[in-house]
Each structure stands twice: as structure tokens, then as C-alpha cells.
Design an enzyme around this catalytic site. Sequence first.
Site, PDB file in Angstrom:
ATOM      1  N   ARG A  89       4.996  18.543   0.647  1.00 49.47           N
ATOM      2  CA  ARG A  89       5.663  19.651  -0.037  1.00 49.47           C
ATOM      3  C   ARG A  89       5.168  19.838  -1.463  1.00 49.47           C
ATOM      4  O   ARG A  89       5.661  20.692  -2.179  1.00 49.47           O
ATOM      5  CB  ARG A  89       7.179  19.408  -0.071  1.00 49.47           C
ATOM      6  CG  ARG A  89       7.829  19.497   1.300  1.00 49.47           C
ATOM      7  CD  ARG A  89       7.819  20.939   1.823  1.00 49.47           C
ATOM      8  NE  ARG A  89       8.497  21.046   3.095  1.00 49.47           N
ATOM      9  CZ  ARG A  89       7.929  20.900   4.281  1.00 49.47           C
ATOM     10  NH1 ARG A  89       6.626  20.641   4.354  1.00 49.47           N
ATOM     11  NH2 ARG A  89       8.625  21.024   5.382  1.00 49.47           N
ATOM     12  N   HIS A 129      -3.863  -4.005   7.989  1.00 56.23           N
ATOM     13  CA  HIS A 129      -3.865  -2.888   8.921  1.00 56.23           C
ATOM     14  C   HIS A 129      -2.917  -3.165  10.090  1.00 56.23           C
ATOM     15  O   HIS A 129      -3.111  -4.100  10.858  1.00 56.23           O
ATOM     16  CB  HIS A 129      -5.261  -2.549   9.467  1.00 56.23           C
ATOM     17  CG  HIS A 129      -5.430  -1.070   9.714  1.00 56.23           C
ATOM     18  ND1 HIS A 129      -5.832  -0.182   8.747  1.00 56.23           N
ATOM     19  CD2 HIS A 129      -5.196  -0.325  10.809  1.00 56.23           C
ATOM     20  CE1 HIS A 129      -5.872   1.044   9.239  1.00 56.23           C
ATOM     21  NE2 HIS A 129      -5.480   0.983  10.486  1.00 56.23           N
ATOM     22  N   ASP A 130      -1.895  -2.339  10.168  1.00 55.98           N
ATOM     23  CA  ASP A 130      -0.913  -2.388  11.261  1.00 55.98           C
ATOM     24  C   ASP A 130      -0.212  -3.736  11.370  1.00 55.98           C
ATOM     25  O   ASP A 130       0.172  -4.162  12.458  1.00 55.98           O
ATOM     26  CB  ASP A 130      -1.562  -2.009  12.592  1.00 55.98           C
ATOM     27  CG  ASP A 130      -1.997  -0.551  12.624  1.00 55.98           C
ATOM     28  OD1 ASP A 130      -1.465   0.241  11.818  1.00 55.98           O
ATOM     29  OD2 ASP A 130      -2.876  -0.201  13.430  1.00 55.98           O
ATOM     30  N   GLU A 163      -8.775   0.461  -3.185  1.00 56.79           N
ATOM     31  CA  GLU A 163      -9.704   0.327  -2.074  1.00 56.79           C
ATOM     32  C   GLU A 163     -10.352   1.667  -1.772  1.00 56.79           C
ATOM     33  O   GLU A 163      -9.813   2.730  -2.083  1.00 56.79           O
ATOM     34  CB  GLU A 163      -8.997  -0.216  -0.831  1.00 56.79           C
ATOM     35  CG  GLU A 163      -7.892   0.669  -0.281  1.00 56.79           C
ATOM     36  CD  GLU A 163      -7.216   0.051   0.938  1.00 56.79           C
ATOM     37  OE1 GLU A 163      -7.241  -1.195   1.080  1.00 56.79           O
ATOM     38  OE2 GLU A 163      -6.668   0.808   1.747  1.00 56.79           O
ATOM     39  N   HIS A 165      -3.471  11.663   0.378  1.00 53.13           N
ATOM     40  CA  HIS A 165      -2.279  10.881   0.033  1.00 53.13           C
ATOM     41  C   HIS A 165      -2.373  10.501  -1.446  1.00 53.13           C
ATOM     42  O   HIS A 165      -2.039  11.337  -2.284  1.00 53.13           O
ATOM     43  CB  HIS A 165      -2.059   9.686   0.961  1.00 53.13           C
ATOM     44  CG  HIS A 165      -3.276   9.027   1.495  1.00 53.13           C
ATOM     45  ND1 HIS A 165      -4.214   8.421   0.694  1.00 53.13           N
ATOM     46  CD2 HIS A 165      -3.688   8.856   2.773  1.00 53.13           C
ATOM     47  CE1 HIS A 165      -5.163   7.899   1.454  1.00 53.13           C
ATOM     48  NE2 HIS A 165      -4.886   8.149   2.702  1.00 53.13           N
ATOM     49  N   GLY A 208       0.923  -1.064   4.367  1.00 53.61           N
ATOM     50  CA  GLY A 208       1.395   0.261   3.991  1.00 53.61           C
ATOM     51  C   GLY A 208       2.261   0.906   5.031  1.00 53.61           C
ATOM     52  O   GLY A 208       3.468   1.086   4.859  1.00 53.61           O
ATOM     53  N   HIS A 209       1.676   1.260   6.177  1.00 53.00           N
ATOM     54  CA  HIS A 209       2.389   2.037   7.180  1.00 53.00           C
ATOM     55  C   HIS A 209       3.626   1.295   7.679  1.00 53.00           C
ATOM     56  O   HIS A 209       4.730   1.852   7.726  1.00 53.00           O
ATOM     57  CB  HIS A 209       1.465   2.368   8.351  1.00 53.00           C
ATOM     58  CG  HIS A 209       2.082   3.267   9.370  1.00 53.00           C
ATOM     59  ND1 HIS A 209       2.053   4.647   9.270  1.00 53.00           N
ATOM     60  CD2 HIS A 209       2.775   2.992  10.500  1.00 53.00           C
ATOM     61  CE1 HIS A 209       2.689   5.170  10.296  1.00 53.00           C
ATOM     62  NE2 HIS A 209       3.141   4.188  11.066  1.00 53.00           N
ATOM     63  N   ASN A 233       0.859  -1.183   0.000  1.00 49.06           N
ATOM     64  CA  ASN A 233       0.000   0.000   0.000  1.00 49.06           C
ATOM     65  C   ASN A 233       0.899   1.239   0.000  1.00 49.06           C
ATOM     66  O   ASN A 233       1.707   1.427   0.909  1.00 49.06           O
ATOM     67  CB  ASN A 233      -0.899  -0.018   1.241  1.00 49.06           C
ATOM     68  CG  ASN A 233      -1.933   1.081   1.235  1.00 49.06           C
ATOM     69  OD1 ASN A 233      -1.624   2.222   0.910  1.00 49.06           O
ATOM     70  ND2 ASN A 233      -3.150   0.763   1.628  1.00 49.06           N
ATOM     71  N   HIS A 266      -5.524   3.766  -1.975  1.00 42.93           N
ATOM     72  CA  HIS A 266      -6.819   4.183  -1.431  1.00 42.93           C
ATOM     73  C   HIS A 266      -6.983   5.663  -1.777  1.00 42.93           C
ATOM     74  O   HIS A 266      -6.598   6.535  -1.000  1.00 42.93           O
ATOM     75  CB  HIS A 266      -6.845   3.970   0.082  1.00 42.93           C
ATOM     76  CG  HIS A 266      -8.193   4.189   0.701  1.00 42.93           C
ATOM     77  ND1 HIS A 266      -8.596   3.559   1.857  1.00 42.93           N
ATOM     78  CD2 HIS A 266      -9.237   4.969   0.339  1.00 42.93           C
ATOM     79  CE1 HIS A 266      -9.815   3.948   2.175  1.00 42.93           C
ATOM     80  NE2 HIS A 266     -10.223   4.809   1.265  1.00 42.93           N
TER      81      HIS A 266
END
Length: 249
Positions: free
Chosen positions: A19, A197-198, A75, A51, A220-221, A8, A44
Amino acid sequence: MTTKLSVNVNAIAQLRNRRDLPWPSVVGLSRTALEAGAWGITVHPRPDERHVRRSDVQPLADLVAQYPDAEFNIEGYPDDRLMEIALEVHPHQVTLVPDDPAQATSDHGWDFRSQHNFLKPVVARLKGEGMRVSLFADADAETIAIAAETGADRAELYTGPYGATFDDDDAASKELDKLQAAAEIARDAGLGLNAGHDLTVANLPPLLARAPWIDEVSIGHGLTAEALEYGMAVAVERFRAACGEETSS
């Protein structure tokens, strides 16, 4: 089977947008991820474009098309805008999430009982155009089977509560129990299974040990955080290894 990794790239786009410059390059780092063996790319494109932007979607689809074994996953909440993007781009998979535009990130699955009638025609339209459809789902063994009644191909288990237990082994075990129970019901209902997720290099193997039939994880994160430390290619290899793949490292 080996669980596949979809990267992701929302967090990469969010860093770029701070920026409003062309770096870090969302397409460039997605290419690095695919070259490192990632199965796919996930985006997403939220309405506020905080983003991934709509203008990112087609270039990413074009990039993924250069890798015959890779998949593109879009998504989001199935409003008119998302449906328009999906029908224009025709990704391999569309993951429907019950996000409010004001949410910082996806934080719950669909209420399949109350939203069954809303989801069913959306799923049918996307599948009619040749796209696989996955529905974001809580780790709720009592309701996840209802997702199959919408005609969806897969459910994506929301693993946020599990990810939040990184410093509590007992709590992690309880969340894994819930995820395993929901995964078993989903499998028995004929649903393919994704998760996201996470998820991290550390907590992914225990999840896959409980539910090794998970088809795909979207990360992703955690992967972006690893990429800041190790570089994107190494981060992808580390997550592929956590998924049980053999890698060069």
C-alpha cells in the site's frame, strides 16, 4: 555455544509496500525484535526494491547501532549497487548470494568452483573495510570447503530443501544428513557457519542438534508468519528458544 538469531525483515517491508504506506514499520518492528532479544537484523535490498528499499537501510543501521551487542547483516548479489550500499553503511556482516534480479527469493548457493575468481576480490574488498563476509552455500560437502579459498569468514547453508520437507520425515532426515556433512566440512575448513531459508520453530532444533556449532540463523518468512499470530516479541522469543537460548517465556 548458542546459535544466535538474526531477524530478516524483508517480508515486513513487502507487506508495507503493498500500500506504499509507513506501516507496518520496518524500523519499529525491528526495534521490537531487538528488544525481545534478537541478535541482529538482516535485510536484502534487491534492485527492484520489492521489499526492503535502499532508503530503509541506513535507518535500520542506525537502529542496530543503539544495541551494542546486536549486528546488522546486509545480503545480496555483489553488483555495484550492493557494494555501494555496503561500503556506505558498513554493516557488521555482508552475506553474498548468487541471486538473479528476477528471482522471487534466494534458491541456491554459489558455484564455488566456477565463481571463485569472481568472489575472491569482492570478499577482499569488503573485509578490507572491516566487514565480516559470509557466502550463501548449498549443502554440498564436496564443494563448500572451496568457499574458504575465497577468504570468506563464513558460509551460510541454504536450508530451503530441508524446509520443504515439513510433511515428510524421511526426506527431512536425508536433508539433515546433507546439511550435517556440509557443516562438518565447513568447520574443518575453518569457516564460521550461518544457516537460513524456510527455518521454523519446529525444524530449527533438529538442525541445530546435528550442527550445534552454527553461529547464526537468519529467519524471515517463518518468523514473520509467527509474528502475525503471536506478535513480534513472542515470535522472537519462540525462535530464540528454538535456538537453545533461555527466554523469559
